[in-house]
Design a protein around this motif. Sequence first.
Motif, short mmCIF file in Angstrom:
data_model
loop_
_atom_site.label_atom_id
_atom_site.label_comp_id
_atom_site.label_asym_id
_atom_site.label_seq_id
_atom_site.Cartn_x
_atom_site.Cartn_y
_atom_site.Cartn_z
N GLN A 138 4.12 34.12 -4.64
CA GLN A 138 3.40 33.47 -5.52
C GLN A 138 3.72 31.75 -4.38
O GLN A 138 2.95 30.75 -5.03
N LEU A 139 5.17 31.61 -3.94
CA LEU A 139 5.04 30.34 -2.68
C LEU A 139 3.85 30.45 -2.10
O LEU A 139 3.43 29.19 -1.69
N ALA A 140 3.53 31.28 -1.94
CA ALA A 140 2.40 31.26 -0.32
C ALA A 140 0.56 31.15 -1.34
O ALA A 140 0.16 29.81 -1.10
N LYS A 141 1.10 31.27 -2.28
CA LYS A 141 -0.35 30.82 -3.66
C LYS A 141 0.15 29.00 -3.55
O LYS A 141 -1.24 28.68 -3.71
N MET A 142 0.97 28.82 -3.82
CA MET A 142 1.29 27.75 -4.14
C MET A 142 0.77 26.74 -2.85
O MET A 142 -0.04 25.19 -3.26
N PRO A 169 -7.36 26.87 5.42
CA PRO A 169 -6.52 28.23 6.38
C PRO A 169 -6.64 29.06 6.41
O PRO A 169 -7.17 30.52 5.24
N GLU A 170 -6.30 29.78 7.65
CA GLU A 170 -6.82 30.79 7.84
C GLU A 170 -6.38 31.82 7.17
O GLU A 170 -6.78 32.88 6.86
N LEU A 171 -5.23 32.19 6.42
CA LEU A 171 -4.88 33.10 5.61
C LEU A 171 -5.33 33.58 4.29
O LEU A 171 -5.51 34.70 4.22
N CYS A 172 -6.35 32.26 3.98
CA CYS A 172 -6.79 32.43 2.07
C CYS A 172 -7.74 31.52 2.77
O CYS A 172 -7.28 29.98 2.13
N PRO A 173 -9.05 31.39 2.93
CA PRO A 173 -9.80 30.18 3.46
C PRO A 173 -10.78 30.02 1.69
O PRO A 173 -11.40 28.58 2.26
N ILE A 199 2.23 39.11 8.26
CA ILE A 199 1.71 40.11 9.13
C ILE A 199 1.17 38.68 10.01
O ILE A 199 0.74 38.88 11.04
N ALA A 200 0.69 37.83 9.08
CA ALA A 200 -0.41 36.41 9.46
C ALA A 200 0.80 35.71 10.63
O ALA A 200 0.68 35.28 11.48
N ALA A 201 2.40 35.97 9.56
CA ALA A 201 2.99 34.68 10.41
C ALA A 201 3.60 35.24 11.52
O ALA A 201 3.45 34.46 12.88
N ASN A 202 3.04 36.73 12.15
CA ASN A 202 3.67 37.62 13.49
C ASN A 202 2.76 37.62 13.97
O ASN A 202 2.80 37.49 15.54
N ALA A 253 1.46 30.68 7.97
CA ALA A 253 1.92 31.47 7.07
C ALA A 253 2.92 31.53 7.78
O ALA A 253 4.66 31.86 6.64
N LYS A 254 4.13 31.02 9.00
CA LYS A 254 4.95 30.39 9.64
C LYS A 254 6.42 29.91 8.48
O LYS A 254 7.27 30.32 8.38
N SER A 255 5.05 28.57 8.41
CA SER A 255 5.78 27.55 7.41
C SER A 255 5.99 27.66 6.18
O SER A 255 7.26 27.61 5.49
#
Length: 325
Positions: free
Chosen positions: A197-201, A213-217, A232-235, A241-243
């Motif tokens: 949920q946090l990622a989607k926000m 963002p590359e995670l979800c363009p 996976i993206a953070a790693n 993604a790390k943030s």
Amino acid sequence: MKVSIGIDIGGTKCATVLGNMDACDSIDSLILDKISFATEGSPKAVIAKLIESTDDLLQKHRISREMLHSIGISCGGPLDSKKGVILGPPNLPGWDEVAICAEFEAHYHIPVRLENDANACAVAEWKFGAARGYRNVVFLTCGTGLGAGLILDGRLYSGTNDMAGEVGHVRLTQAGPVGYGKAGSFEGLCSGGGIAQLAKMRILEKLQAGEKPELCPSMAALDDITTKDVAIAANAGDEFAKSILAESARYLGMGLSILIDILNPEVIVLGSVYQRNAAMMYPYVQEVVEREALPLSHQVCRILPAELGDRVGDCAALALTLLEE
């Protein structure tokens, strides 16, 4: 050989695990065999299948019922551990007032213990995993939801009516992802479901600002983003993604600081999401804990990733059979 059975009841699948309780030093030696099947049908039908699978395991390994020492049952709450009754868990529709321990006791005439899954996992990490040797332990599930199992003064603590450890309901901020029915809760910010949920926000904020963002363009892919995608993206080095993981980790540090101040544990063991991303998240957790928790309490508390990993479910119900009344 001291033989016990562990019963793990989940919303999608159940497992019956045969254990050699004289071999607790090695998980490979502890777990002799296992039967899994989908949680389908009425509670009566599922319990009948669990008893059938127990009998099949005993027969396969040429173990008589007289040799069976005890049975542990792990299931999502709410439940009444003293009466051995399941009280309608959200992930088990129709399992209302199910006296499951009585069913097994009538069939096998041996002690049967029921505990919620967070408690059972806490006992497993205490007996077999990262918390072995400690007397004051907090285990956090950090999975789809977030709950805690508590070992205090060398005993499992369940509370007055088995509701101890529902830390996911604690509100850490007034706004944020929803978990346990509450925006900004510990579960909403730090569970696997909450991190998604946090990622989607955060992705939506980027997209509405004209960034890709590359995670979800694109907006089209937003609903499909999972915590696994973020990890996976953070790693792989994605700073955005790390943030997201860092933000969740800081809130995790806030929640752990509260637990450290109130319970003064020797060790906090974190499962699932944290266990898989400990190296990336720990510095942010530690930064907040050092700032927020009482120094004397923080200094005696270790924060560790769970050791049992994906095998914790197999070990959890078995571990309950090692508890003293």
